[in-house]
Motif scaffolding. Sequence first.
Motif, PDB file in Angstrom:
ATOM      1  N   THR A  47       0.849  -1.171   0.000  1.00 54.44           N
ATOM      2  CA  THR A  47       0.000   0.000   0.000  1.00 54.44           C
ATOM      3  C   THR A  47       0.898   1.238   0.000  1.00 54.44           C
ATOM      4  N   GLY A  48       0.288   2.382  -0.279  1.00 56.61           N
ATOM      5  CA  GLY A  48       1.078   3.602  -0.327  1.00 56.61           C
ATOM      6  C   GLY A  48       1.774   3.907   0.983  1.00 56.61           C
ATOM      7  N   ALA A  49       1.066   3.739   2.109  1.00 56.52           N
ATOM      8  CA  ALA A  49       1.629   4.073   3.412  1.00 56.52           C
ATOM      9  C   ALA A  49       2.805   3.168   3.766  1.00 56.52           C
ATOM     10  N   THR A  50       2.660   1.868   3.526  1.00 56.60           N
ATOM     11  CA  THR A  50       3.744   0.944   3.855  1.00 56.60           C
ATOM     12  C   THR A  50       4.918   1.125   2.906  1.00 56.60           C
ATOM     13  N   ALA A  51       4.635   1.405   1.644  1.00 56.11           N
ATOM     14  CA  ALA A  51       5.714   1.676   0.691  1.00 56.11           C
ATOM     15  C   ALA A  51       6.516   2.899   1.130  1.00 56.11           C
ATOM     16  N   LEU A  52       5.819   3.935   1.579  1.00 56.39           N
ATOM     17  CA  LEU A  52       6.493   5.147   2.038  1.00 56.39           C
ATOM     18  C   LEU A  52       7.354   4.848   3.260  1.00 56.39           C
TER      19      LEU A  52
END
Length: 239
Positions: free
Chosen positions: A87-92
């Motif tokens: 997900t975007g948050a975990t990727a960040l």
Amino acid sequence: MRPAVLLILIVLLSAEVFPQVQKRSRATNTWRTRAKVYEPLIASTAERYNVDPNLLWTIAYLESRFRHNAVSYKNGKPCAYGLMQFTGATALRYGLTNPHDPRESLDAAARYVRDLQTRFGPRVDLILAAYNAGEGTVEAFRDGRTLVLPNNKIINPRGQRTGGIPPYTETRQYVARGEIIYQELTRSVNPRAAITVDNNTLNIDRQDSFYFSGDPISSTPEHTTKPARSNRKNSIYVN
């Protein structure tokens, strides 16, 4: 039964069954072919971060069937991307800029799994549950406490204790499949060729992907604390 009638039945059954068998065989060969491409990278990445390569392999299988271009949808919107379905948050959090790059995705996933191992120890079931539903969610159900996410979603409002596995159908299925696959990989001399499980429990050759890569499909949540579901298994990921 007359020979002519018997011949007609054989032809009809053949026309219905044989294509299904061939389709299943093609799907199996497809994901196994993809897996073979990434296995050296999985092994080297796992070694670099001191994580179990069989666990990393299991997650790659569950998340995308080794598709580097996989995209998952929740509520009709893309929510997770790439081989390891970030997900975007975990990727960040893990500095992943291109989740569709297999090398980057596996590197970030291995670091994530390493952190989950630090957090949950040797509990493969909790690591899988955390990868699927989020480590905070697992801890909330392990410790019997309520968690409020940044988007104000409330996890475990009743303070249930489940041992750590969230009472979400999707997560429980994810963990159950993952444990079976992981056990098969771990005890097999030639694991990639030996993953066959009784159809009454799980046969991972039967379904080519949990995910749908293409146009979004709308989905509707069953419950406020459950992951969104749709009429197709296009996403079982919850951040």
